[in-house]
Design a protein around this motif. Sequence first.
Motif, mmCIF file in Angstrom:
data_model
loop_
_atom_site.group_PDB
_atom_site.id
_atom_site.type_symbol
_atom_site.label_atom_id
_atom_site.label_comp_id
_atom_site.label_asym_id
_atom_site.label_seq_id
_atom_site.Cartn_x
_atom_site.Cartn_y
_atom_site.Cartn_z
ATOM 1 N N ASN A 1 24.247 18.415 40.669
ATOM 2 C CA ASN A 1 25.459 19.120 41.133
ATOM 3 C C ASN A 1 25.596 20.407 41.028
ATOM 4 O O ASN A 1 26.157 21.179 42.163
ATOM 5 C CB ASN A 1 26.601 18.414 40.360
ATOM 6 C CG ASN A 1 26.734 16.942 40.729
ATOM 7 O OD1 ASN A 1 26.309 16.688 41.732
ATOM 8 N ND2 ASN A 1 27.685 16.215 39.877
ATOM 9 N N HIS B 1 34.925 15.867 46.804
ATOM 10 C CA HIS B 1 34.376 17.010 46.316
ATOM 11 C C HIS B 1 34.970 17.631 44.978
ATOM 12 O O HIS B 1 35.938 17.540 44.715
ATOM 13 C CB HIS B 1 34.336 17.919 47.428
ATOM 14 C CG HIS B 1 33.387 17.272 48.659
ATOM 15 N ND1 HIS B 1 33.687 16.693 49.606
ATOM 16 C CD2 HIS B 1 31.952 17.549 48.751
ATOM 17 C CE1 HIS B 1 32.851 16.677 50.564
ATOM 18 N NE2 HIS B 1 31.645 16.813 50.086
ATOM 19 N N PRO B 2 34.009 18.305 44.236
ATOM 20 C CA PRO B 2 34.272 19.046 43.215
ATOM 21 C C PRO B 2 35.419 20.308 43.567
ATOM 22 O O PRO B 2 34.906 21.361 42.970
ATOM 23 C CB PRO B 2 33.150 19.525 42.517
ATOM 24 C CG PRO B 2 32.197 19.633 43.602
ATOM 25 C CD PRO B 2 32.699 18.681 44.717
ATOM 26 N N LEU B 3 36.406 19.939 43.892
ATOM 27 C CA LEU B 3 37.569 21.300 44.350
ATOM 28 C C LEU B 3 38.694 20.999 43.438
ATOM 29 O O LEU B 3 39.118 19.904 43.077
ATOM 30 C CB LEU B 3 37.830 20.971 45.602
ATOM 31 C CG LEU B 3 36.646 20.843 46.884
ATOM 32 C CD1 LEU B 3 37.358 20.509 48.288
ATOM 33 C CD2 LEU B 3 35.959 21.982 46.720
ATOM 34 N N ASP B 4 38.929 22.271 42.903
ATOM 35 C CA ASP B 4 40.368 22.502 42.321
ATOM 36 C C ASP B 4 41.575 22.931 43.052
ATOM 37 O O ASP B 4 42.399 23.012 42.351
ATOM 38 C CB ASP B 4 39.941 23.405 40.926
ATOM 39 C CG ASP B 4 38.587 23.100 40.248
ATOM 40 O OD1 ASP B 4 38.856 21.903 39.713
ATOM 41 O OD2 ASP B 4 37.684 23.695 40.109
ATOM 42 N N VAL C 1 36.949 25.839 41.566
ATOM 43 C CA VAL C 1 36.245 25.754 42.927
ATOM 44 C C VAL C 1 37.422 25.745 43.743
ATOM 45 O O VAL C 1 38.249 24.783 43.745
ATOM 46 C CB VAL C 1 35.172 24.728 43.011
ATOM 47 C CG1 VAL C 1 34.808 24.698 44.385
ATOM 48 C CG2 VAL C 1 34.145 24.879 41.830
ATOM 49 N N TRP D 1 32.056 17.336 37.700
ATOM 50 C CA TRP D 1 30.686 17.014 38.316
ATOM 51 C C TRP D 1 29.853 18.366 37.481
ATOM 52 O O TRP D 1 28.431 17.900 37.604
ATOM 53 C CB TRP D 1 30.880 17.784 39.834
ATOM 54 C CG TRP D 1 31.493 16.710 40.761
ATOM 55 C CD1 TRP D 1 30.646 16.476 41.760
ATOM 56 C CD2 TRP D 1 32.944 16.588 40.985
ATOM 57 N NE1 TRP D 1 31.639 15.446 42.739
ATOM 58 C CE2 TRP D 1 32.956 15.647 42.109
ATOM 59 C CE3 TRP D 1 34.110 16.700 40.215
ATOM 60 C CZ2 TRP D 1 33.860 15.065 42.771
ATOM 61 C CZ3 TRP D 1 35.238 16.172 40.823
ATOM 62 C CH2 TRP D 1 35.218 15.252 42.068
ATOM 63 N N SER E 1 36.635 20.287 38.607
ATOM 64 C CA SER E 1 35.371 20.386 38.997
ATOM 65 C C SER E 1 34.540 20.008 37.780
ATOM 66 O O SER E 1 33.072 19.904 37.957
ATOM 67 C CB SER E 1 35.271 21.840 39.727
ATOM 68 O OG SER E 1 35.596 22.772 38.917
#
Length: 588
Positions: A35, A120-123, A50, A24, A21
Amino acid sequence: MSASERDGEGRGEGPAARYRSAEWFEGDDEVAVLNRVALRVGPHDRGRPVIGIADTSSGLNPCNAAFELVLPELERGVREAGGIPVRFPAMSLGEDLMKPSAMLYRNLLAIELEENARAHPLDGLVLLANCDKTVPAALMAAASVELPSLLLLGGARSAPRLDGRPLGSGTDLWRLLEQRRAGLVDAEKWGEVERVLSCAGPGSCNTMGTASTMALMAEALGMALPGSTGCPSADGELARLAHATGVQVVRQVQQDQLPQHRLTQPALDNAFRLLAAVGGSTNAVVHLAAVAGRLGLDCSLERVDRLWSDVPLLVDVEPCGTRLIQDFHQAGGLLSLAAAMIPAGLLHGGVATASGAPLADIAAAAPAPSGVIRTVAEPLRPGPTLAAVFGTLAPSGAVIKTAAASPDLLQHSGRAVVFDDYKEMRVRLDDEDLAVDPEDVLVVRGCGPVGVPGMPEWGMAPIPRRLVAAGVRDMVRVTDGRMSGTSFGTVVLHVAPEAAVGGALALVRDGDRITLDLERRRLDLEVDEPELDRRRQQTDPPARQHLRGWPRHYQEHVLQAPQGCDLDYLTGPTPESRRFVHPVVGRS
């Protein structure tokens, strides 16, 4: 060392700014600012992972309704572990209402979940899944996206009572339907059945149907926390599991634990053996093949049949037993079952669970098998409970749940009575003048992955009304479709290749002799090759029913049942070089 640096340990990338993430959020340009504003990431959030929460709850899907109650606990667990929970909607595949089958949309949900995660900015991910097709879709997505991921299962519905006994969803309904068609259940009683079923509340079927079976498979594969299978949906335990899942997924992100670390060949082999031990849904064979296909693992029907060959039935739950899935859960669930199977050499004890501990270690502390869960020395019935068959009618294989079949029909030869249309089949089977005998073989074709499309659960053709009224309760049935995991009977399923792509099933005519020989693992059409060649030349390929949209795309790309009915361009392991691929971070 700062808190953010501690969070980043174990990733091999230094501080937590290297979370995915961060691509972003880090920086001082207008893109990073926008963002951070979009996700409300403030200075105190920098360096926290995230966690995307894929929410499949829907008013159209009662199986997933309990998620609304436990989502706050899941989000609390993520926050307490140092993560940022972000919920996003995902398609909800409700088995009850989606026609012709939720199976048509399983692959679409898997694509949606994967692409949402990638874009999307997902971890990390928590995938809310409970109904029959949401669980395999979530497993398929997790196998492909290569982000730390866990499933949160939504639990089983309660069991209201009918005539003084708990009513199992699915299995008991099919049995009562047989009695109604035989004239033994009147309209008033049938109405009472509907009223009782309406009181069951949210959650998945409370038998060992497809939803409960796939919950067990998810737990066995290390993708759902130990103890998840059969948890009552209305119980406080589900909220505790939700909180623990939130905590655990953040730990997995911090330690860079990917699903691929747990989705291994030994874990897959365990899943197939557990499937046999519980007499689980044959649908799981297709779903596990789809997961295996994403990872390049071996799930050939030949291998699977060998895995099943020495596994007895160890769990007393409908449809192969008498109890319900909550009873299995209370008796210790998967861990107690593993405690019975590992010492007998029927499971790999070293596979990792979703908690991080090896299966053997936590199974050692589970309640001893008793009652609902049996020991290998005292099974409900000997193996095999499931089998794969091959032959001239199923060159690529087919599957039968022997534990739910009539033993005297497992070696059988009879005349074919062929049905090409589901509605026509239901009408003809109720026709008192239908020319059919108990020794005949009912053939239901044209309902494979391409044929409808979507491979609906049309395979367990009802016993013809005239025969069921005379006391007949089972016949051999052969189909390129599926049947509900709550169903029962001597039904040979998933015949491949299917009729719609030119399989031998398309060549069967009324009166042909079909032979099932379980001992030899054979399913044969007793028609000589010259006659079959003549029929091939006279058989036109079926017209495609759909001209646009997802159904057309599905028909053009879906694989056959032994390959999991995935789309042809989605199989194969994701190369390491593609890990965490996402759009270039910049202005849209």
